[in-house]
Design a protein around this motif. Structure first.
Motif, PDB file in Angstrom:
ATOM      1  N   LYS A 105       0.809  -1.181   0.222  1.00 40.89           N
ATOM      2  CA  LYS A 105       0.088  -0.199  -0.011  1.00 40.89           C
ATOM      3  C   LYS A 105       0.994   1.397  -0.175  1.00 40.89           C
ATOM      4  O   LYS A 105       1.965   1.323   0.478  1.00 40.89           O
ATOM      5  N   SER A 106       0.410   2.302  -0.646  1.00 41.13           N
ATOM      6  CA  SER A 106       0.958   3.723  -0.636  1.00 41.13           C
ATOM      7  C   SER A 106      -0.141   4.549   0.170  1.00 41.13           C
ATOM      8  O   SER A 106      -1.205   4.469  -0.134  1.00 41.13           O
ATOM      9  N   SER A 107       0.462   5.572   0.758  1.00 48.49           N
ATOM     10  CA  SER A 107      -0.202   6.577   1.366  1.00 48.49           C
ATOM     11  C   SER A 107      -1.036   7.227   0.496  1.00 48.49           C
ATOM     12  O   SER A 107      -0.576   7.838  -0.563  1.00 48.49           O
ATOM     13  N   GLY A 108      -2.348   7.377   0.651  1.00 45.60           N
ATOM     14  CA  GLY A 108      -3.324   8.370   0.063  1.00 45.60           C
ATOM     15  C   GLY A 108      -3.682   7.802  -1.382  1.00 45.60           C
ATOM     16  O   GLY A 108      -4.513   8.479  -2.289  1.00 45.60           O
ATOM     17  N   THR A 109      -3.457   6.272  -1.753  1.00 46.46           N
ATOM     18  CA  THR A 109      -3.720   5.780  -3.042  1.00 46.46           C
ATOM     19  C   THR A 109      -5.030   4.899  -2.714  1.00 46.46           C
ATOM     20  O   THR A 109      -5.581   4.477  -3.771  1.00 46.46           O
ATOM     21  N   MET A 110      -5.143   4.307  -1.505  1.00 48.89           N
ATOM     22  CA  MET A 110      -6.042   3.233  -1.260  1.00 48.89           C
ATOM     23  C   MET A 110      -6.640   3.159  -0.274  1.00 48.89           C
ATOM     24  O   MET A 110      -5.996   3.416   0.917  1.00 48.89           O
ATOM     25  N   ASP A 111      -7.968   2.992   0.066  1.00 51.19           N
ATOM     26  CA  ASP A 111      -8.764   2.774   1.350  1.00 51.19           C
ATOM     27  C   ASP A 111      -8.475   1.273   1.796  1.00 51.19           C
ATOM     28  O   ASP A 111      -8.280   0.547   1.133  1.00 51.19           O
ATOM     29  N   ARG A 112      -8.486   1.362   3.440  1.00 48.63           N
ATOM     30  CA  ARG A 112      -8.049   0.231   4.247  1.00 48.63           C
ATOM     31  C   ARG A 112      -9.219  -0.824   3.788  1.00 48.63           C
ATOM     32  O   ARG A 112      -9.211  -1.893   3.994  1.00 48.63           O
ATOM     33  N   ASN A 113     -10.617  -0.126   3.386  1.00 50.45           N
ATOM     34  CA  ASN A 113     -11.758  -1.050   3.131  1.00 50.45           C
ATOM     35  C   ASN A 113     -11.743  -1.531   1.777  1.00 50.45           C
ATOM     36  O   ASN A 113     -12.993  -1.946   1.515  1.00 50.45           O
ATOM     37  N   PHE A 114     -10.846  -1.358   1.128  1.00 51.29           N
ATOM     38  CA  PHE A 114     -11.126  -1.821  -0.296  1.00 51.29           C
ATOM     39  C   PHE A 114     -10.832  -3.171  -0.565  1.00 51.29           C
ATOM     40  O   PHE A 114     -10.295  -3.863   0.094  1.00 51.29           O
ATOM     41  N   LYS A 115     -11.876  -3.534  -1.416  1.00 55.03           N
ATOM     42  CA  LYS A 115     -11.857  -5.061  -1.805  1.00 55.03           C
ATOM     43  C   LYS A 115     -11.631  -5.198  -3.319  1.00 55.03           C
ATOM     44  O   LYS A 115     -12.251  -4.290  -4.163  1.00 55.03           O
ATOM     45  N   PHE A 116     -11.107  -6.164  -3.631  1.00 57.22           N
ATOM     46  CA  PHE A 116     -10.882  -6.493  -5.049  1.00 57.22           C
ATOM     47  C   PHE A 116     -12.289  -6.923  -5.571  1.00 57.22           C
ATOM     48  O   PHE A 116     -13.174  -7.444  -5.243  1.00 57.22           O
ATOM     49  N   PRO A 117     -12.304  -6.482  -7.077  1.00 61.49           N
ATOM     50  CA  PRO A 117     -13.610  -7.023  -7.758  1.00 61.49           C
ATOM     51  C   PRO A 117     -13.517  -8.408  -8.106  1.00 61.49           C
ATOM     52  O   PRO A 117     -12.756  -9.014  -8.117  1.00 61.49           O
ATOM     53  N   PRO A 118     -15.230  -8.874  -7.892  1.00 68.95           N
ATOM     54  CA  PRO A 118     -15.391 -10.388  -7.975  1.00 68.95           C
ATOM     55  C   PRO A 118     -14.764 -10.579  -9.520  1.00 68.95           C
ATOM     56  O   PRO A 118     -14.936  -9.930 -10.421  1.00 68.95           O
ATOM     57  N   SER A 119     -14.302 -12.006  -9.462  1.00 68.06           N
ATOM     58  CA  SER A 119     -13.927 -12.370 -10.927  1.00 68.06           C
ATOM     59  C   SER A 119     -15.364 -12.983 -11.425  1.00 68.06           C
ATOM     60  O   SER A 119     -16.321 -13.165 -10.903  1.00 68.06           O
ATOM     61  N   SER A 120     -15.145 -13.555 -12.792  1.00 67.26           N
ATOM     62  CA  SER A 120     -16.233 -13.996 -13.483  1.00 67.26           C
ATOM     63  C   SER A 120     -16.952 -15.248 -12.929  1.00 67.26           C
ATOM     64  O   SER A 120     -18.063 -15.411 -13.218  1.00 67.26           O
ATOM     65  N   ASN A 121     -16.040 -16.188 -12.497  1.00 66.87           N
ATOM     66  CA  ASN A 121     -16.647 -17.328 -11.861  1.00 66.87           C
ATOM     67  C   ASN A 121     -17.179 -17.307 -10.458  1.00 66.87           C
ATOM     68  O   ASN A 121     -17.774 -17.971  -9.953  1.00 66.87           O
TER      69      ASN A 121
END
Length: 446
Positions: free
Chosen positions: A351-367
């Motif tokens: 992680k880098s400061s100021g670029t991502m929220d701590r509650n960020f979740k990866f988008p779901p895959s197609s399956n």
């Protein structure tokens, strides 16, 4: 032309300055010094020349020649330079003093006298005709060396004998050679001389080439055997001044007693003239052991422990977190849920400061199944008070039912406390109240 047995007849053909041309009977032509012609002889004159052998003069010449050769042989042929005889005079831990008898050159002339150490030329002896000793310093302790003299003369080169010598160890005190100055305490002087005798060392009243130390208690009074400087009796002695000029260390008699007591060479730093010497018997004192010196005292230990106990207990500040509302039908003695686990260092590394929220979740895959929408934020409400019992109601408290039931899915879960101060939250709320996380990066987790 008349010819006799003992003379020859010639005609002067040409007469020049200093030289005359004579013509013989058979057209022989010779050159003859004109100064030897008879007076009045000119061109065309006839002269007779007679030649005789002088045997008496030949014998006289031979006798003189051989007499001269005999004189040369007796003067220069029977005596030649002699090879030097090198000897060891004194040896210490770091120096060797060498000496040799006067060199004999006979009738030859001296060119140089060099000293060699371990086969290599070390230096040239100055004043070789009057100097018969040398002191070589700067040697290593307990090391073997070889020394040799090389005499170069007009009659040839003459090497000396090769000697091998080993410098002394620290425990060998036989190389000490002191010159006594003014020692006011006669008992101390006698004890020092007895100690030198037992150590097989040497002493004298004059500074010599092998003198290693000058021993005295004061230079101000002239002792017997030393001449005062400037005619003043209280002035420093001549031997004391010479010791200073030759860089000979000036020590007190206690140094000799210390060497005799320790049976080795003791450093002279504490026995220079003007320094209060320590007792030579005091070398047996044992210093404080390292274990005792490193242990702290008991009083200091109790003092440190008392000061530690007097410190107030440290308080830990916990971030306030809103407690979610529980359903009324849950038991009151239920244990609290454990706090959420803190993110690991490996997770925080990417992680880098100021670029991502701590509650960020990866988008779901197609399956994967359909993504669950984020939980909308619900404003905090005050707890609903219990309804008052109606007057005249016959129901008991055990028959009471909750007025409102809060669904667990509608409860907002508080985020975990921040771990790094550098991480800043950047929320972007849309028109419908949902939180947007900005641009996402696809990372393959396979």
């Amino acid at each position: 032309m008349t010819r006799t047995q003992d003379s020859f007849t010639f005609t002067v053909g040409k007469l020049d300055a200093g030289m005359a041309i004579l013509l013989g009977d058979r057209a022989h032509l010779i050159e003859f010094p004109s100064i030897l012609l008879p007076p009045g002889a000119t061109t065309g004159s006839i002269v007779n020349i007679a030649v005789h052998q002088n045997v008496a003069q030949e014998r006289k010449r031979d006798h003189e020649f051989w007499s001269l050769q005999e004189d040369i042989l007796q003067t220069f042929g029977n005596h030649s330079p002699e090879n030097p005889q090198l000897e060891v005079r004194n040896v210490t831990q770091t120096s060797v003093t060498l000496e040799w008898p006067p060199i004999k050159l006979a009738t030859a002339k001296l060119r140089s006298l060099d000293i060699y150490k371990n086969g290599q030329r070390l230096a040239s002896i100055p004043n070789a005709l009057s100097n018969f000793s040398t002191k070589l310093s700067g040697l290593s302790v307990d090391t073997q060396y070889s020394f040799q003299l090389l005499l170069r003369t007009s009659a040839g080169t003459y090497p000396s004998n090769l000697i091998r010598v080993r410098t002394h160890t620290i425990a060998d005190t036989s190389g000490i050679s002191v010159c006594f100055g003014n020692v006011q305490d006669s008992v101390l002087l006698e004890n020092a001389k007895l100690a030198l005798k037992e150590m097989r060392a040497k002493w004298s009243d004059k500074i010599q080439i092998d003198t290693t130390h000058f021993v005295c208690t004061t230079p101000a009074v002239t002792p017997s055997g030393a001449q005062p400087a400037g005619g003043v009796a209280a002035a420093p002695g001549a031997e004391y001044q010479r010791a200073l000029q030759l860089s000979i260390p000036v020590v007190q008699p206690q140094w000799i007693l210390a060497c005799h007591s320790e049976k080795k060479m003791v450093p002279i730093s504490g026995y220079y003239l003007g320094v209060t010497p320590s007792a030579y018997a005091g070398y047996s004192q044992r210093p404080q052991s390292m274990s005792q010196a490193s242990l702290p005292s008991s009083s200091a230990t109790h003092k440190n422990s008392a000061s530690r106990q007097s410190l107030p207990a440290m308080r830990r500040s916990t971030p306030p977190s809103a407690t979610p509302q529980r359903p009324i039908d849950e038991e009151e003695d239920e244990e609290e849920q454990p706090p959420p686990a803190k993110p690991s260092v490996s997770d925080m590394k990417h992680k880098s400061s100021g670029t991502m929220d701590r509650n960020f979740k990866f988008p779901p895959s197609s399956n994967q199944a359909q993504a669950v929408p984020p939980v909308p934020s619900i404003p905090t409400q005050a707890p609903t008070p219990k309804p008052e019992r109606e007057a005249g109601s016959n129901r008991s408290e055990d028959d009471m039912t909750p007025v409102a039931v809060v669904v667990p899915s509608s409860v907002e879960v508080p985020p975990p406390p921040p771990v790094e101060k550098e991480i800043r939250k950047s929320f972007v709320e849309s028109d419908d109240g949902e939180e947007e996380v900005g641009e996402t990066v696809e990372i393959d987790l396979r």
